[in-house]
Design an enzyme around this catalytic site. Structure first.
Site, PDB file in Angstrom:
ATOM      1  N   GLU A   1      14.873   2.323  28.121  1.00 38.57           N
ATOM      2  CA  GLU A   1      13.526   1.653  27.807  1.00 38.57           C
ATOM      3  C   GLU A   1      12.288   2.583  27.882  1.00 38.57           C
ATOM      4  OE1 GLU A   1      13.175  -2.072  29.910  1.00 38.57           O
ATOM      5  OE2 GLU A   1      15.580  -2.514  29.019  1.00 38.57           O
TER       6      GLU A   1
ATOM      7  N   TYR B   1      18.441  -9.075  26.520  1.00 35.98           N
ATOM      8  CA  TYR B   1      18.684  -9.802  26.734  1.00 35.98           C
ATOM      9  C   TYR B   1      17.849 -11.015  26.161  1.00 35.98           C
ATOM     10  CZ  TYR B   1      18.782  -6.985  31.070  1.00 35.98           C
ATOM     11  OH  TYR B   1      18.894  -6.313  31.438  1.00 35.98           O
TER      12      TYR B   1
ATOM     13  N   GLU C   1      23.057  -2.568  27.911  1.00 34.48           N
ATOM     14  CA  GLU C   1      22.183  -3.591  29.212  1.00 34.48           C
ATOM     15  C   GLU C   1      22.599  -5.055  28.677  1.00 34.48           C
ATOM     16  OE1 GLU C   1      18.655  -2.967  31.612  1.00 34.48           O
ATOM     17  OE2 GLU C   1      18.797  -1.247  31.976  1.00 34.48           O
TER      18      GLU C   1
ATOM     19  N   HIS D   1      15.168   6.658  34.665  1.00 38.22           N
ATOM     20  CA  HIS D   1      14.914   4.892  34.544  1.00 38.22           C
ATOM     21  C   HIS D   1      13.457   4.639  35.354  1.00 38.22           C
ATOM     22  CE1 HIS D   1      17.068   1.184  34.253  1.00 38.22           C
ATOM     23  NE2 HIS D   1      16.573   0.573  34.609  1.00 38.22           N
TER      24      HIS D   1
ATOM     25  N   ARG E   1      26.829   2.831  35.007  1.00 42.89           N
ATOM     26  CA  ARG E   1      26.047   3.105  34.409  1.00 42.89           C
ATOM     27  C   ARG E   1      25.109   2.701  35.522  1.00 42.89           C
ATOM     28  NH1 ARG E   1      21.163   1.106  31.474  1.00 42.89           N
ATOM     29  NH2 ARG E   1      19.850   2.805  31.243  1.00 42.89           N
TER      30      ARG E   1
HETATM   31  C1  FCB Z   1      15.694  -3.771  32.504  1.00 42.96           C
HETATM   32  C2  FCB Z   1      15.508  -3.248  32.642  1.00 42.96           C
HETATM   33  C3  FCB Z   1      16.778  -2.603  33.908  1.00 42.96           C
HETATM   34  C4  FCB Z   1      16.426  -4.620  34.874  1.00 42.96           C
HETATM   35  C5  FCB Z   1      16.643  -5.504  33.482  1.00 42.96           C
HETATM   36  C6  FCB Z   1      16.511  -6.854  34.050  1.00 42.96           C
HETATM   37  O1  FCB Z   1      14.416  -4.173  32.003  1.00 42.96           O
HETATM   38  O2  FCB Z   1      15.995  -1.402  32.301  1.00 42.96           O
HETATM   39  O3  FCB Z   1      16.030  -2.103  35.106  1.00 42.96           O
HETATM   40  O4  FCB Z   1      14.960  -4.652  35.212  1.00 42.96           O
HETATM   41  O5  FCB Z   1      15.616  -4.781  32.287  1.00 42.96           O
END
Ligand code: FCB
Length: 440
Positions: A162, A285, A355, A121, A84
């Protein structure tokens, strides 16, 4: 590379056949070659003193533009199914800009790695503005152009990355480009990005695409206590950062009370925003612990949260934290995904984790291995609980320009020396390669 003891004694369970394993990056964070693209809002923002912590810029970054062959070889060595990356709109606007992505896609296909581009992005061309409705139409035109050129080889597309963070950090709090501090007046930027997503889905369908999704950031919002004021604050946070972005895409509606705050003919727009997608990308995350507002400004995770916000963010205690200060909570991913299944039921398409990753220093990055190991297991728990998950992408292949944090935060499976641009696979690279081998 030594096998990690956790995996040796207790291997990660097998994921369903056809599960897509990959890694993620984004254009502005790795490409460099700023002289070969028009400026983006991130170039303009970075040029303002004090915006990026270490005063760095993304002019060179990882120089991926010139070193993409080496990076594709790293992907092939890792054994991922898919990669990606993002396509920089300002680069596409400059002469020969699309040629670069054409070469990259060819190189990926030759290496047997599926290209999965994200079409936006965060690096909006200077002169465009998400507060303007017209930006959504301009985006759809851009998407058509890209799809016409790459659609013969690219089969899986991601519209936006995002929009929640881009709205919150870029337009509400001013910590990211374009640096606006509009608080709730930033909501039109969210609406126009969502509209851009819907228009992009339409443009991609018109170009024959059959595998389209979005990459939205999500995480559980945990109330700081059972006190009604904390619970209410956490619900509001959940609405603002999670549901405001999932509900229009998956249900074709805004959470109650939000539609009235958006510009334009919102019900007509929601029909576009709710165009069916083929998969739903989740960037995960950590969860957030949320409490009632305290009437004062607070500092959290490098951000200044103004007193006017109807919530505060509190520390999650008793957890290891990454170098960024983010708590490590793998089971938050299981909770998030089972929550999605319960909430959206039949309306939820297959999920892809677009991610997941962490920032830690060093090349012998055992902390990163532990983080990824825990999260992949938590993801498997969600699969066992019946959530239809079809893929997992680590953020990130390379250490890179981490937005307002500059080069201090290292998320890569591969270390980059930003003086020499030399790439060195970390322990986690070998570990992830072994996990993928064991899955096959
Ligand atoms: C996300 C973003 C990516 C990177 C990660 C750590 O929010 O999409 O670009 O910065 O965090």
């Amino acid at each position: 590379m030594a096998t990690d003891p956790r995996t040796a004694t207790n291997p990660i369970s097998r994921f369903p056949a056809g599960f897509l394993w990959g890694v993620s990056t984004s254009a502005h964070q790795i490409e460099g070659a700023a002289d070969k693209r028009e400026p983006s809002v991130w170039d303009a923002f970075t040029a303002e003193p004090g915006r990026v912590k270490d005063g760095s810029t993304a002019e060179v970054a990882c120089d991926h533009y010139h070193r993409y062959r080496e990076d594709v070889a790293l992907l092939a060595g890792l054994g991922v199914d898919a990669y990606r990356f993002s396509i920089s709109w300002p680069r596409v606007n400059s002469p020969d800009g699309l040629d670069f992505y054409d070469r990259l896609v060819d190189e990926l296909c030759a290496a047997g790695v599926r290209p999965v581009p994200t079409l936006f992005h965060w690096d909006l061309p200077v002169g465009l503005d998400w507060l303007e409705r017209d930006t959504a139409s301009r985006f759809a035109d851009h998407v058509s152009l890209v799809a016409d050129r790459l659609g013969d080889r690219v089969k899986k597309w991601i519209t936006l990355n995002e929009p929640a963070e881009h709205t919150l950090l870029g337009h509400a709090l001013g910590a990211h480009a374009p640096g606006r501090q509009l608080l709730f007046d930033a909501l039109p930027a969210a609406h126009h990005q969502l509209l851009a997503h819907g228009r992009a889905v339409q443009a991609l369908r018109a170009a024959g695409a059959a595998d389209i999704g979005i990459a939205n950031s999500h995480g559980p919002a945990w109330p700081a206590s059972r006190e009604p004021a904390d619970v209410e604050a956490a619900e509001f946070y959940d609405l603002l950062l999670n549901r405001l972005f999932s509900d229009p895409v998956l249900l074709g509606e805004y959470p109650q009370g939000i539609g009235e705050l958006m510009p334009g003919d919102v019900s007509a727009d929601l029909k576009v925003i709710g165009e069916p997608v083929d998969f739903y990308g989740v960037n995960y995350y950590a969860p957030t612990r949320v409490g009632a507002p305290q009437g004062e400004e607070i500092e959290f995770g490098g951000l200044t949260l103004p007193a006017e916000l109807p919530f505060t963010v509190r520390e999650i205690e008793g957890r290891p934290v990454t170098d960024f200060g983010w708590p490590v909570v793998p089971e938050g991913l299981t909770e998030l995904l089972t929550g999605f299944r319960d909430r959206f039921g039949d309306r939820l398409p297959p999920i892809v984790i677009t991610e997941n990753g962490c920032s830690y220093p060093g090349i012998d990055d055992q902390d990163r291995i532990a983080y990824l190991d825990g999260h992949i297991r938590a993801l498997h728990d969600a699969v066992e609980a019946g959530v239809d998950v079809r893929g997992y992408f680590v953020w990130s292949l390379l250490d890179n320009f981490e937005w307002a944090e500059g080069y201090e935060r290292r998320f890569g499976l591969v270390h980059v020396d930003f003086e020499t641009l030399e790439r060195t696979p970390k322990a986690s690279y070998g570990w992830f390669r072994d996990v993928l081998r064991a899955q096959r």
